[in-house]
Design a protein around this motif. Structure first.
Motif, PDB file in Angstrom:
ATOM      1  N   SER A 505       0.820  -1.217   0.000  1.00  0.00           N
ATOM      2  CA  SER A 505       0.000   0.000   0.000  1.00  0.00           C
ATOM      3  C   SER A 505       0.850   1.263   0.000  1.00  0.00           C
ATOM      4  CB  SER A 505      -0.939  -0.004   1.204  1.00  0.00           C
ATOM      5  OG  SER A 505      -0.212  -0.117   2.417  1.00  0.00           O
ATOM      6  N   ALA A 506       2.045   1.196   0.553  1.00  0.00           N
ATOM      7  CA  ALA A 506       2.903   2.384   0.579  1.00  0.00           C
ATOM      8  C   ALA A 506       3.424   2.751  -0.801  1.00  0.00           C
ATOM      9  CB  ALA A 506       4.073   2.153   1.532  1.00  0.00           C
ATOM     10  N   SER A 507       3.344   1.839  -1.768  1.00  0.00           N
ATOM     11  CA  SER A 507       3.817   2.143  -3.117  1.00  0.00           C
ATOM     12  C   SER A 507       2.704   2.683  -4.008  1.00  0.00           C
ATOM     13  CB  SER A 507       4.422   0.893  -3.763  1.00  0.00           C
ATOM     14  OG  SER A 507       3.410  -0.062  -4.056  1.00  0.00           O
ATOM     15  N   LEU A 508       1.483   2.757  -3.490  1.00  0.00           N
ATOM     16  CA  LEU A 508       0.358   3.318  -4.226  1.00  0.00           C
ATOM     17  C   LEU A 508      -0.015   4.665  -3.617  1.00  0.00           C
ATOM     18  CD1 LEU A 508      -1.903   0.157  -4.632  1.00  0.00           C
ATOM     19  CD2 LEU A 508      -0.238   1.080  -6.249  1.00  0.00           C
ATOM     20  N   ARG A 509      -0.587   5.519  -4.433  1.00  0.00           N
ATOM     21  CA  ARG A 509      -0.912   6.868  -3.984  1.00  0.00           C
ATOM     22  C   ARG A 509      -2.208   7.314  -4.640  1.00  0.00           C
ATOM     23  NH1 ARG A 509       2.064  11.111  -1.635  1.00  0.00           N
ATOM     24  NH2 ARG A 509       1.381  13.199  -2.200  1.00  0.00           N
ATOM     25  N   GLU A 510      -2.945   8.155  -3.942  1.00  0.00           N
ATOM     26  CA  GLU A 510      -4.182   8.711  -4.472  1.00  0.00           C
ATOM     27  C   GLU A 510      -3.948  10.130  -4.987  1.00  0.00           C
ATOM     28  OE1 GLU A 510      -6.857   8.861  -1.174  1.00  0.00           O
ATOM     29  OE2 GLU A 510      -5.856  10.584  -0.257  1.00  0.00           O
ATOM     30  N   ARG A 511      -4.725  10.501  -5.995  1.00  0.00           N
ATOM     31  CA  ARG A 511      -4.775  11.889  -6.470  1.00  0.00           C
ATOM     32  C   ARG A 511      -6.250  12.183  -6.699  1.00  0.00           C
ATOM     33  NH1 ARG A 511      -0.701  15.236  -7.905  1.00  0.00           N
ATOM     34  NH2 ARG A 511      -1.130  16.988  -9.310  1.00  0.00           N
ATOM     35  N   LEU A 512      -6.818  13.017  -5.852  1.00  0.00           N
ATOM     36  CA  LEU A 512      -8.265  13.206  -5.816  1.00  0.00           C
ATOM     37  C   LEU A 512      -8.688  14.411  -6.636  1.00  0.00           C
ATOM     38  CD1 LEU A 512      -8.867  12.605  -1.999  1.00  0.00           C
ATOM     39  CD2 LEU A 512      -8.788  10.919  -3.852  1.00  0.00           C
ATOM     40  N   TYR A 513      -9.831  14.262  -7.289  1.00  0.00           N
ATOM     41  CA  TYR A 513     -10.448  15.351  -8.051  1.00  0.00           C
ATOM     42  C   TYR A 513     -11.895  15.442  -7.582  1.00  0.00           C
ATOM     43  CZ  TYR A 513      -6.313  14.506 -10.889  1.00  0.00           C
ATOM     44  OH  TYR A 513      -5.018  14.321 -11.308  1.00  0.00           O
ATOM     45  N   ALA A 514     -12.129  16.261  -6.559  1.00  0.00           N
ATOM     46  CA  ALA A 514     -13.460  16.369  -5.967  1.00  0.00           C
ATOM     47  C   ALA A 514     -13.823  17.841  -5.833  1.00  0.00           C
ATOM     48  CB  ALA A 514     -13.496  15.689  -4.597  1.00  0.00           C
ATOM     49  N   ALA A 515     -14.771  18.280  -6.632  1.00  0.00           N
ATOM     50  CA  ALA A 515     -15.274  19.656  -6.599  1.00  0.00           C
ATOM     51  C   ALA A 515     -16.689  19.636  -7.140  1.00  0.00           C
ATOM     52  CB  ALA A 515     -14.366  20.589  -7.404  1.00  0.00           C
ATOM     53  N   ASP A 516     -17.264  20.820  -7.329  1.00  0.00           N
ATOM     54  CA  ASP A 516     -18.647  20.876  -7.808  1.00  0.00           C
ATOM     55  C   ASP A 516     -18.814  20.194  -9.157  1.00  0.00           C
ATOM     56  OD1 ASP A 516     -19.304  22.251  -5.557  1.00  0.00           O
ATOM     57  OD2 ASP A 516     -19.132  24.233  -6.484  1.00  0.00           O
ATOM     58  N   ASP A 517     -17.783  20.264 -10.000  1.00  0.00           N
ATOM     59  CA  ASP A 517     -17.871  19.685 -11.330  1.00  0.00           C
ATOM     60  C   ASP A 517     -16.926  18.505 -11.516  1.00  0.00           C
ATOM     61  OD1 ASP A 517     -15.664  21.253 -11.045  1.00  0.00           O
ATOM     62  OD2 ASP A 517     -15.751  22.147 -13.040  1.00  0.00           O
ATOM     63  N   MET A 518     -16.378  17.975 -10.433  1.00  0.00           N
ATOM     64  CA  MET A 518     -15.450  16.853 -10.520  1.00  0.00           C
ATOM     65  C   MET A 518     -15.766  15.844  -9.427  1.00  0.00           C
ATOM     66  SD  MET A 518     -11.680  18.484 -11.353  1.00  0.00           S
ATOM     67  CE  MET A 518     -11.555  19.285  -9.753  1.00  0.00           C
ATOM     68  N   ALA A 519     -15.654  14.571  -9.762  1.00  0.00           N
ATOM     69  CA  ALA A 519     -15.804  13.502  -8.777  1.00  0.00           C
ATOM     70  C   ALA A 519     -15.047  12.283  -9.287  1.00  0.00           C
ATOM     71  CB  ALA A 519     -17.269  13.167  -8.542  1.00  0.00           C
ATOM     72  N   GLY A 520     -13.740  12.354  -9.205  1.00  0.00           N
ATOM     73  CA  GLY A 520     -12.920  11.263  -9.709  1.00  0.00           C
ATOM     74  C   GLY A 520     -11.680  11.064  -8.871  1.00  0.00           C
ATOM     75  N   MET A 521     -10.947  10.011  -9.188  1.00  0.00           N
ATOM     76  CA  MET A 521      -9.712   9.694  -8.463  1.00  0.00           C
ATOM     77  C   MET A 521      -8.746   8.985  -9.391  1.00  0.00           C
ATOM     78  SD  MET A 521     -11.130   6.466  -6.230  1.00  0.00           S
ATOM     79  CE  MET A 521     -12.744   7.245  -6.112  1.00  0.00           C
ATOM     80  N   LEU A 522      -7.495   9.248  -9.169  1.00  0.00           N
ATOM     81  CA  LEU A 522      -6.415   8.535  -9.851  1.00  0.00           C
ATOM     82  C   LEU A 522      -5.626   7.802  -8.784  1.00  0.00           C
ATOM     83  CD1 LEU A 522      -4.540   7.915 -12.292  1.00  0.00           C
ATOM     84  CD2 LEU A 522      -3.299  10.008 -11.698  1.00  0.00           C
ATOM     85  N   ILE A 523      -5.548   6.495  -8.918  1.00  0.00           N
ATOM     86  CA  ILE A 523      -4.725   5.680  -8.026  1.00  0.00           C
ATOM     87  C   ILE A 523      -3.548   5.180  -8.846  1.00  0.00           C
ATOM     88  CG2 ILE A 523      -4.637   3.635  -6.558  1.00  0.00           C
ATOM     89  CD1 ILE A 523      -7.610   3.997  -6.058  1.00  0.00           C
ATOM     90  N   TYR A 524      -2.348   5.493  -8.406  1.00  0.00           N
ATOM     91  CA  TYR A 524      -1.178   5.233  -9.248  1.00  0.00           C
ATOM     92  C   TYR A 524       0.010   4.819  -8.390  1.00  0.00           C
ATOM     93  CZ  TYR A 524       0.213   9.947  -7.756  1.00  0.00           C
ATOM     94  OH  TYR A 524       0.544  11.049  -7.012  1.00  0.00           O
TER      95      TYR A 524
END
Length: 623
Positions: A505-524
């Motif tokens: 799990s320490a080698s994976l990271r989240e990048r969140l896109y959460a706003a009024d017009d965004m609701a997504g995530m990048l896990i990389y």
């Protein structure tokens, strides 16, 4: 984390040593040089303590072959620099490394109990031992810092000779020497006793030195010391703020201000790198003829790094990220615009078959049928087969969390402005997915959902107000139903993939896109080693695998080994900023989370026993 023990310097007869034959102390990984042991931080090596030096001499001391230049135009524009540089490595094959200065200078001898500057012990060259007792010296455990980022020695003289009627100008002129001893009765500050051989004052303990106003009561204020820039370096603007006592190893002594960006088209091919120092000037020209004239003057005829058409395309891409209608956009506004552009590119993709081999961003639609994800409320999965992220150290803070105030007191990394910053680049792969907008809008308007998140937001806002120097300048909590939902889902997916795909799990990271017009995530993948290029994470984004993963993750999320305490957590009656979340269920290593493991609630995924319909995925879990 303490670096490995010190090693001796290699023989410089072959010319591989740096121009200054400086002693070598320990090793630091490149990633640590911007996240843990960056400029201005304190680093412990064996029984010695140092502060990492500023970047004013880095152009001379950082070798080009060990500290190469890194380009990421979008991030460089945000931070107002021309380029970035990787910190020098300090492994067995490196020729140089980070420069450090001894700090704090006050040391004590456990044998004779003397407490004085390091040089007054007359230690042998290259060693930190008492010249009389020949035992290892102990660096001062205590330092003082202010909220403007300055750092100084703890005022032992003033602490021992404190008295309401004592003339402060006479302190330090009593002719005595300081002593430090430990009574051994307890492990508290009361057992650390400071005395002076002048005999004019009684010995005092360190108890009470960590009170907020402990040094203010002694009429002591910050002198603007900046030891990472030199032993006598002080802030020319002065300071005068109150100072606080800190443990030398406290996390409050140094907190990095990191900013990152993904390399996305049209900048991700690397073809624009030769123009890194010229974009700010090219943006000023309003017609192609003037751009041609500038390029001819700089590079000569027929020697341009890129054709004019491609340069115009890049300039247009920059203008797309400009904030329309904002006369004076803040840094936060511009950083949000950078994230918005990434979200657009992740949604639209970038097919590998249409790109060159140098392309650093490849994002494709899965081959499987994405309709299998519709019952989950998940849409738009994308396979990010290649990505590159650049993380730059912008500045650092002390005492204050830069994310908690709209007016952070950030300390620059050098005395003179530089046109570059230290940074780390990560190359890897990932999976991007979004939540169904129509289903999400209906869910987040539910009264029970809004009320539960409001409890979290209130608790978080209380923490932000407490951390901010001025509560009126505290930032607003980002807690919203969709933000907490996206954040918690990212955590449970990372935990699930660490089991199914073999990634720690320490080698994976989240990048969140959460706003009024965004609701997504990048896990990389978030490491620079081979775990970032094996392809095992991308395959998890195929719809049939993703469907199985999400369902399995939700089943695990319904139960926690700390239940019922975990599920019944109440942020309204505590200082916690999470509800149903703990280290036994959804929390991750700090390196994997963008928000320091706060604003998490698995009840928003699967509901609670009393309110099963609270969860976004309640139809799947029987709620």
């Amino acid at each position: 984390m303490t670096p490995p023990p010190a090693r001796r310097r290699r023989n410089a007869a072959n010319g591989t040593a740096p121009s200054h034959n400086l002693p070598r102390r320990g090793t630091v990984r490149r990633a640590q040089a911007i996240s843990t042991y960056g400029v201005g931080s304190l680093i412990a090596v064996d029984h010695e303590s140092f502060v990492v030096s500023g970047l004013d001499e880095a152009d001379r001391s950082w070798r080009e072959d060990e500290s190469p230049v890194v380009h990421e135009r979008r991030l460089a524009r945000l931070l107002d620099v021309d380029f970035f540089r990787l910190p020098p490595a300090s492994d067995d094959t490196s020729k140089d490394g980070l420069r450090v200065r001894r700090f704090p200078l006050m040391h004590s001898c456990p044998e004779c109990n003397d407490l004085q500057p390091h040089r007054d012990f007359s230690p042998p060259a290259g060693r930190s031992v008492c010249g009389t007792c020949e035992v290892d010296l102990v660096p001062s455990r205590f330092v003082v810092a202010c909220e403007a980022g300055h750092l100084d020695e703890f005022p032992y003289w003033q602490w021992v000779h404190r008295s309401p009627d004592r003339d402060s100008t006479r302190i330090g002129k009593c002719g005595g020497k300081l002593r430090m001893r430990t009574t051994g009765r307890t492990s508290s500050l009361r057992s650390i006793v400071i005395s002076c051989t002048c005999g004019q004052v009684p010995e005092v303990s360190m108890e009470g030195s960590f009170r907020r106003n402990a040094l203010k009561d002694l009429r002591l204020t910050c002198q603007g010391a900046r030891p990472w820039l030199g032993l006598s370096a002080t802030d020319p603007a002065g300071c005068g703020l109150p100072v606080r006592t800190l443990q030398r190893g406290s996390s409050s002594v140094w907190q990095p201000v990191l900013k990152s960006a993904l390399s996305i088209p049209p900048w991700s091919s690397g073809r624009a790198d030769p123009l890194a120092a010229h974009w700010s000037k090219l943006r000023k020209y309003d017609n192609p003829a003037r751009i041609e004239g500038y390029l001819d003057a700089v590079f000569g005829d027929d020697k341009w790094p890129l054709p004019l058409e491609e340069i115009l395309t890049l300039l247009d891409a920059e203008q797309e990220e400009d904030l329309d209608g904002e006369t004076a956009p803040t840094f936060d506004h511009r950083y949000r615009a950078l994230r918005n552009k990434e979200y657009e590119r992740l949604r639209s993709g970038n097919d590998e078959s249409e790109q060159s081999r140098d392309e650093q961003f490849v994002c494709e639609t899965p081959l499987g049928d994405p309709s299998v994800l519709q019952p989950l409320g998940i849409t738009g999965p994308m396979l990010v087969k290649k990505l590159r992220e650049v993380r730059a150290l912008k500045a650092f803070t002390r005492l204050l969390d830069a994310e908690s105030t709209t007016d952070p007191k950030e300390m620059p990394l050098s005395q003179k402005p530089l046109r570059w910053l230290p940074a780390m680049e990560v190359r890897g792969e990932g999976v991007f997915l979004r939540l169904d907008e129509s289903r999400l809008e209906a869910w987040e308007k539910a009264p029970k959902v809004a009320a539960r998140v409001e409890r979290m937001r209130t608790a978080h806002q209380r923490v932000l107000d407490q951390r901010a120097d001025d509560p009126n300048l505290a930032v607003s909590s980002p807690a919203t139903p969709r933000m907490v939902l996206v954040h918690t889902l990212a955590h449970v997916l990372i935990n699930e993939w660490s089991l199914e795909a073999g990634y720690p799990s320490a080698s994976l990271r989240e990048r969140l896109y959460a706003a009024d017009d965004m609701a997504g995530m990048l896990i990389y993948t978030a490491t620079s080693d081979s775990a970032g290029s094996l392809g095992g994470l991308v395959v998890q984004g195929e719809p049939e695998f993703l469907d199985s993963t999400v369902r399995s993750a939700l089943r695990r999320t319904e139960w926690c080994s700390s239940d019922p305490l975990c599920m019944e957590a109440d942020a309204a009656r505590s200082t916690e900023t999470n509800l149903a979340a703990c280290h036994a269920c959804v929390m991750l290593p700090e390196t994997s989370c963008e928000h320091n493991n706060i604003l998490l609630d698995r009840a928003l995924l699967v509901g609670t026993p009393d309110a099963p319909s609270l969860g976004f995925f309640a139809p799947l879990t029987g709620g």
